[in-house]
Design an enzyme around this catalytic site. Structure first.
Site, PDB file in Angstrom:
ATOM      1  N   CYS A  73      62.216  39.871  38.004  1.00 14.64           N
ATOM      2  CA  CYS A  73      61.306  38.829  37.532  1.00 14.64           C
ATOM      3  C   CYS A  73      59.864  39.170  37.870  1.00 14.64           C
ATOM      4  O   CYS A  73      59.587  39.835  38.850  1.00 14.64           O
ATOM      5  CB  CYS A  73      61.686  37.489  38.155  1.00 14.64           C
ATOM      6  SG  CYS A  73      60.439  36.674  39.101  1.00 14.64           S
ATOM      7  N   ARG A 118      49.870  34.713  39.483  1.00 15.22           N
ATOM      8  CA  ARG A 118      50.061  33.545  40.351  1.00 15.22           C
ATOM      9  C   ARG A 118      48.869  32.610  40.293  1.00 15.22           C
ATOM     10  O   ARG A 118      49.010  31.388  40.145  1.00 15.22           O
ATOM     11  CB  ARG A 118      50.285  34.018  41.802  1.00 15.22           C
ATOM     12  CG  ARG A 118      50.243  32.893  42.835  1.00 15.22           C
ATOM     13  CD  ARG A 118      50.246  33.443  44.254  1.00 15.22           C
ATOM     14  NE  ARG A 118      49.099  34.304  44.515  1.00 15.22           N
ATOM     15  CZ  ARG A 118      47.897  33.861  44.835  1.00 15.22           C
ATOM     16  NH1 ARG A 118      47.647  32.572  44.938  1.00 15.22           N
ATOM     17  NH2 ARG A 118      46.903  34.713  45.066  1.00 15.22           N
ATOM     18  N   ARG A 119      47.673  33.176  40.413  1.00  9.64           N
ATOM     19  CA  ARG A 119      46.473  32.343  40.338  1.00  9.64           C
ATOM     20  C   ARG A 119      46.296  31.751  38.952  1.00  9.64           C
ATOM     21  O   ARG A 119      45.932  30.574  38.806  1.00  9.64           O
ATOM     22  CB  ARG A 119      45.240  33.168  40.730  1.00  9.64           C
ATOM     23  CG  ARG A 119      45.197  33.547  42.204  1.00  9.64           C
ATOM     24  CD  ARG A 119      44.066  34.502  42.512  1.00  9.64           C
ATOM     25  NE  ARG A 119      44.001  34.821  43.936  1.00  9.64           N
ATOM     26  CZ  ARG A 119      43.627  35.996  44.413  1.00  9.64           C
ATOM     27  NH1 ARG A 119      43.294  36.981  43.582  1.00  9.64           N
ATOM     28  NH2 ARG A 119      43.589  36.210  45.715  1.00  9.64           N
ATOM     29  N   LYS A 144      50.536  41.671  51.432  1.00 14.25           N
ATOM     30  CA  LYS A 144      50.938  41.158  50.122  1.00 14.25           C
ATOM     31  C   LYS A 144      51.153  42.273  49.109  1.00 14.25           C
ATOM     32  O   LYS A 144      51.789  42.056  48.073  1.00 14.25           O
ATOM     33  CB  LYS A 144      49.902  40.157  49.592  1.00 14.25           C
ATOM     34  CG  LYS A 144      48.558  40.752  49.217  1.00 14.25           C
ATOM     35  CD  LYS A 144      47.604  39.664  48.766  1.00 14.25           C
ATOM     36  CE  LYS A 144      46.235  40.234  48.391  1.00 14.25           C
ATOM     37  NZ  LYS A 144      46.296  41.124  47.214  1.00 14.25           N
ATOM     38  N   ASP A 145      50.662  43.481  49.392  1.00 16.83           N
ATOM     39  CA  ASP A 145      50.833  44.608  48.473  1.00 16.83           C
ATOM     40  C   ASP A 145      52.121  45.389  48.731  1.00 16.83           C
ATOM     41  O   ASP A 145      52.445  46.303  47.971  1.00 16.83           O
ATOM     42  CB  ASP A 145      49.644  45.576  48.583  1.00 16.83           C
ATOM     43  CG  ASP A 145      48.348  44.967  48.080  1.00 16.83           C
ATOM     44  OD1 ASP A 145      48.417  44.046  47.252  1.00 16.83           O
ATOM     45  OD2 ASP A 145      47.270  45.411  48.516  1.00 16.83           O
ATOM     46  N   ARG A 149      34.329  42.366  40.790  1.00 14.51           N
ATOM     47  CA  ARG A 149      34.721  41.065  40.243  1.00 14.51           C
ATOM     48  C   ARG A 149      33.635  40.014  40.472  1.00 14.51           C
ATOM     49  O   ARG A 149      33.356  39.194  39.596  1.00 14.51           O
ATOM     50  CB  ARG A 149      36.056  40.633  40.854  1.00 14.51           C
ATOM     51  CG  ARG A 149      37.237  41.381  40.241  1.00 14.51           C
ATOM     52  CD  ARG A 149      38.568  40.934  40.807  1.00 14.51           C
ATOM     53  NE  ARG A 149      38.917  41.688  42.001  1.00 14.51           N
ATOM     54  CZ  ARG A 149      40.015  41.470  42.720  1.00 14.51           C
ATOM     55  NH1 ARG A 149      40.849  40.510  42.377  1.00 14.51           N
ATOM     56  NH2 ARG A 149      40.281  42.211  43.769  1.00 14.51           N
ATOM     57  N   ARG A 164      40.135  43.115  36.482  1.00  9.81           N
ATOM     58  CA  ARG A 164      40.505  44.071  37.516  1.00  9.81           C
ATOM     59  C   ARG A 164      39.244  44.555  38.204  1.00  9.81           C
ATOM     60  O   ARG A 164      38.139  44.291  37.759  1.00  9.81           O
ATOM     61  CB  ARG A 164      41.235  45.276  36.905  1.00  9.81           C
ATOM     62  CG  ARG A 164      42.686  45.041  36.503  1.00  9.81           C
ATOM     63  CD  ARG A 164      43.624  44.907  37.692  1.00  9.81           C
ATOM     64  NE  ARG A 164      43.497  45.977  38.675  1.00  9.81           N
ATOM     65  CZ  ARG A 164      44.080  47.164  38.589  1.00  9.81           C
ATOM     66  NH1 ARG A 164      44.826  47.466  37.543  1.00  9.81           N
ATOM     67  NH2 ARG A 164      43.926  48.062  39.549  1.00  9.81           N
TER      68      ARG A 164
END
Length: 330
Positions: free
Chosen positions: A236, A125-126, A77-78, A149, A143
């Site tokens: 975008c 997104r979350r 995903k990165d 976290r 972050r």
């Protein structure tokens, strides 16, 4: 064969890289881990202000191209969707559970959190999908690595955080999960839970050694997700979620079911659509779903761009190893 494996210094990245290194060692190869610091590790600004996708991969890719390392293990995903000239994804191993998970105080689930509860996430997104649920939660940008976290919950700074279940599983923190989120509530990031093994294009011997680690179903699923992302991403930064699943029909044929989400970070706009098609059409399905989203309103928040060609997303594992050194992967 001696392999220098470039990895970020974070606990998760090191564990992911070591898991691949062990698979290669089990096959008789020597592997040395080479630590590399990326911009995403040193810059604490929100990821979208640094260019989002790619900030964790750029330094490792530079080291690959410079010949300082031979192999990189990325969280898929990165990785930017468009291929890096001179590099190829030699294998995409079997995917971990791609869903998102809640780690909340007092063992609470998402629905049990009180109104105005503070939920931390660094992902637009979350944030978009949390806000779209209409639960009255206060979403706060955060972050840091997984343990950092999670410590925000134990310290009382936030009531809950949203993290990838795959990352929690890989570092042995699943006991802290209070709820795994159904994709009907929150679709994951394209490629979430999957690893990408990237090498130089001319590393024929290493590509052959990595080919057995490739999982065809995982590659097909993430190919569809990333094709969708590629058709939506240009110009975008809107939140995008996607999940493709490979299912077997009664006649034995393999199909892909692809779902996607596009929305605004404040939750004021959300759009969910899905398509189904044969596994060999994975790239085309991603692009078709992106076009459907744009036609149905996503164009209002995502400037349309030229979709990538379907052959930019190789699906079949036999495409990974060229039949001769001069053959280039599409």
């Amino acid at each position: 064969m001696m392999v220098r494996l470039g990895t970020r210094r974070s606990a998760l990245a090191t564990i992911q890289s070591e898991s691949v290194a062990q698979l290669l060692r089990d096959r008789g190869h020597e592997v040395e881990l080479v630590m590399i610091t990326t911009e995403g590790d040193t810059n604490r600004a929100p990821l979208e202000t640094m260019g989002g996708t790619g900030v964790f991969a750029a330094a490792i890719r530079h080291a690959l191209l410079a010949g300082e390392v031979d192999l990189a293990v990325h969280s898929l995903k990165d990785l930017p969707v468009q291929p890096e000239p001179g590099l190829v994804l030699a294998a995409i191993p079997s995917r971990e559970d791609p869903r998102d998970a809640i780690v909340a105080r007092d063992g609470l689930t998402l629905a049990e959190l009180p109104q105005d509860a503070v939920v931390g996430t660094g992902s637009p997104r979350r944030a978009a999908q949390l806000n779209a649920l209409g639960l009255g939660l206060a979403v706060r940008g955060i972050r840091g690595n997984i343990d950092t976290r999670m410590s925000l919950v134990t310290s009382g700074t936030v009531d809950a955080v949203v993290l990838a279940r795959a990352g929690l599983a890989r570092i042995g923190r699943t006991a802290a999960i209070t709820e795994v989120l159904d994709p009907l509530q929150m679709l994951p990031a394209p490629g979430q839970g999957a690893l990408a093994l990237e090498v130089r294009e001319d590393a024929t011997e290493l590509r052959a050694a990595l080919a057995p680690l490739d999982d065809p179903d995982t590659r097909a699923a993430v190919t569809a997700e990333r094709a969708l992302l590629g058709a939506l991403e240009a110009g975008c930064s809107s939140p995008i979620g996607a999940l493709a699943e490979v299912v077997e029909e009664l006649d034995g044929s393999l199909m892909i079911s692809l779902r996607a989400f596009v929305g605004s970070k404040d939750g004021g706009f959300e759009l969910r659509r899905s398509v189904t098609g044969p596994i060999e059409a994975a790239p085309r399905l991603g692009i078709e779903l992106a076009q459907l989203l744009l036609q149905d309103g996503a164009a209002d928040v995502i400037p349309p761009g030229a979709p990538p060609k379907p052959d930019a997303f190789p699906t079949h594992p036999e495409d990974l190893v060229p039949t001769n050194a001069a053959e280039r992967e599409s």
